[in-house]
Scaffold this motif. Structure first.
Motif, short mmCIF file in Angstrom:
data_model
loop_
_atom_site.label_atom_id
_atom_site.label_comp_id
_atom_site.label_asym_id
_atom_site.label_seq_id
_atom_site.Cartn_x
_atom_site.Cartn_y
_atom_site.Cartn_z
N UNK A 51 0.84 -1.21 0.00
CA UNK A 51 0.00 0.00 0.00
C UNK A 51 0.87 1.26 0.00
N UNK A 52 1.95 1.22 0.76
CA UNK A 52 2.86 2.36 0.79
C UNK A 52 3.49 2.63 -0.57
N UNK A 53 3.90 1.57 -1.26
CA UNK A 53 4.53 1.74 -2.58
C UNK A 53 3.53 2.27 -3.61
N UNK A 54 2.29 1.78 -3.56
CA UNK A 54 1.27 2.23 -4.51
C UNK A 54 0.97 3.71 -4.34
N UNK A 267 -16.04 -7.45 -2.12
CA UNK A 267 -14.75 -7.07 -1.53
C UNK A 267 -13.99 -8.30 -1.05
N UNK A 268 -14.70 -9.25 -0.45
CA UNK A 268 -14.03 -10.44 0.06
C UNK A 268 -13.58 -11.36 -1.07
N UNK A 269 -14.37 -11.45 -2.15
CA UNK A 269 -13.93 -12.21 -3.33
C UNK A 269 -12.61 -11.64 -3.86
N UNK A 270 -12.55 -10.32 -3.97
CA UNK A 270 -11.34 -9.66 -4.49
C UNK A 270 -10.15 -9.84 -3.55
N UNK A 271 -10.41 -9.78 -2.25
CA UNK A 271 -9.31 -9.98 -1.29
C UNK A 271 -8.82 -11.42 -1.33
N UNK A 272 -9.76 -12.36 -1.33
CA UNK A 272 -9.41 -13.78 -1.21
C UNK A 272 -8.66 -14.29 -2.44
N UNK A 273 -9.13 -13.93 -3.61
CA UNK A 273 -8.47 -14.31 -4.87
C UNK A 273 -8.25 -13.05 -5.70
N UNK A 311 -1.50 -11.77 7.46
CA UNK A 311 -2.12 -11.87 8.79
C UNK A 311 -1.76 -10.67 9.68
N UNK A 312 -0.76 -9.89 9.28
CA UNK A 312 -0.45 -8.67 10.02
C UNK A 312 -1.56 -7.64 9.84
N UNK A 313 -2.35 -7.80 8.79
CA UNK A 313 -3.41 -6.82 8.49
C UNK A 313 -4.82 -7.41 8.63
N UNK A 327 -12.88 -3.46 2.90
CA UNK A 327 -12.96 -2.33 1.97
C UNK A 327 -11.57 -1.82 1.56
N UNK A 328 -10.56 -2.18 2.35
CA UNK A 328 -9.20 -1.70 2.07
C UNK A 328 -8.34 -2.77 1.37
N UNK A 329 -8.98 -3.77 0.73
CA UNK A 329 -8.19 -4.78 -0.01
C UNK A 329 -7.37 -4.09 -1.09
#
Length: 390
Positions: A51-54, A267-273, A311-313, A327-329
């Protein structure tokens, strides 16, 4: 400050692109930055580093989003592969027709299309989910939006797939896709306003060029991005919706019981895969990430899927839980280059989830088939053997 740990993993090996999650976990444990010797790239593996690099375009340039020099050269001057200030007006022209206000008029039409298509498939009782839904639906939506007709409409899928493949390293998949991507590039360099349907977004981009809002001869580049970045990833996401709801009937039941969970489910679909496996940046200067230095000039690979399972996030990141609503994926990116078409992608995906949750109790799936690809991680075939209708 130290040099990053190294690994002999090949990020684009068939086994890795088919199922990268075990490799992502291994790399995350090595550190937020790992240098892959075989690919000569520095990969970003953890949520905060990605996220920092983006967000930091001054340190991480988009002039090298691809992992081979030919594609980076071809993309020079596009919104996708430029940094501010060049990027700013190009991005504005790209997003003008993709803002929530601009898309509002499409919502009803998109929802009606999705519902009719899902109703037809449910009535059949079994179907092949990728061709019949994941490809058919976004292709029709984008074709109508841009105003594509005839031969262009017929080529959208293969052109969109090739445009993503050639972002990879110079491997066999990239080499085989170059001639197809060149067809798209040629078409976009020659397309004129009259080739696109009246009242379409494509016509609107040419109008912006005529007004001087965007530089001369850039309308074709922008249309190239709509197709190159918008088709393959949305096809992947919609295929993933069907696969994950089929594999997790309890999560489909939750959405059926509470339709307000539709955005959270996507959002969870996008995060998971994550639909995108890896995306490039170039370090403009020495960059320190948690005491590890990426040297100036290094090619960087952003691993969205690795960050999404950090897992840190995220608590219990390897579980698919629609109520999580992440929402922050990272799958739409972040910062100046956050996905320009995410509003349209959401509208399409939400319409599909709504239609499925309204019309389907359960999906019985056959085995999914995946084909190795450089950049987009998607399902090639997904048989729905039985639909238990609502």
């Amino acid at each position: 400050m130290t040099t990053p740990p190294t690994s002999d993993i090949d990020l684009f090996a068939d086994a890795v692109v088919l199922d990268p999650y075990p490799v992502y976990a291994e790399l995350r444990e090595q550190g937020p930055v790992v240098r892959l010797r075989k690919n000569d790239v520095h990969v970003l593996t953890r949520y905060d580093a990605i996220r920092g690099a983006l967000a930091d375009w001054e340190s991480f340039s988009s002039a090298s989003i691809a992992f081979n020099p030919m594609t980076n050269e071809a993309l020079t001057g596009t919104s996708l592969a430029s940094d501010p200030p060049t990027h700013t007006p190009l991005r504005a022209a790209l997003t003008e027709n993709l803002s929530p206000r601009a898309l509002r008029g499409l919502k009803g039409r998109i929802e009606a299309k999705a519902d009719a298509l899902v109703a037809e498939l449910v009535a059949k009782g079994s179907f092949e989910a990728i061709d019949a839904l994941a490809r058919a639906f976004p292709l029709e939506v984008v074709a109508d939006l841009i105003g594509f007709t005839g031969h262009m409409r017929d080529n959208m899928l293969r052109w969109g797939q090739a445009a993503m493949q050639v972002i990879g390293p110079m491997n066999r998949r990239t080499a085989e896709s170059f001639p197809i991507a060149a067809e798209l590039y040629l078409w976009c360099s020659q397309v004129r306003a009259v080739d696109l349907a009246e009242g379409s977004v494509g016509r609107g981009i040419f109008d912006a060029e005529a007004r001087g809002t965007i530089p001369p001869d850039t309308a074709g580049h922008i249309i190239h991005q709509y197709l190159g970045a918008g088709i393959d990833t949305t096809v992947a996401a919609i295929g993933n919706i069907v696969a994950l709801f089929g594999a997790h009937p309890d999560q489909l039941r939750l959405v059926r019981a509470d339709p307000s969970l539709v955005p959270a489910a996507f959002n969870e679909v996008l995060r998971f895969w994550a639909p995108v496996h890896a995306w490039g940046r170039r370090a403009n200067k020495d960059v320190d990430i948690d005491g590890t230095v990426i040297p100036a000039g290094a090619q960087v690979a952003i691993l969205f899927g690795a960050g999404n399972r950090d897992a840190r996030h995220y608590e219990n990141p390897d579980a698919f839980v629609v109520a999580r609503n992440p929402v922050d994926h990272l799958s739409f990116g972040y910062g100046p280059h956050g996905c320009a078409g995410q509003g349209l992608a959401r509208m399409e995906a939400h319409a599909v989830i709504e239609a499925l949750s309204r019309r389907v109790q359960r999906l019985v799936l056959g085995p999914e088939v995946r084909v190795p690809a450089n950049i987009t991680r998607s399902i090639e075939e997904l048989p729905v053997l039985e639909v238990v209708p609502a």
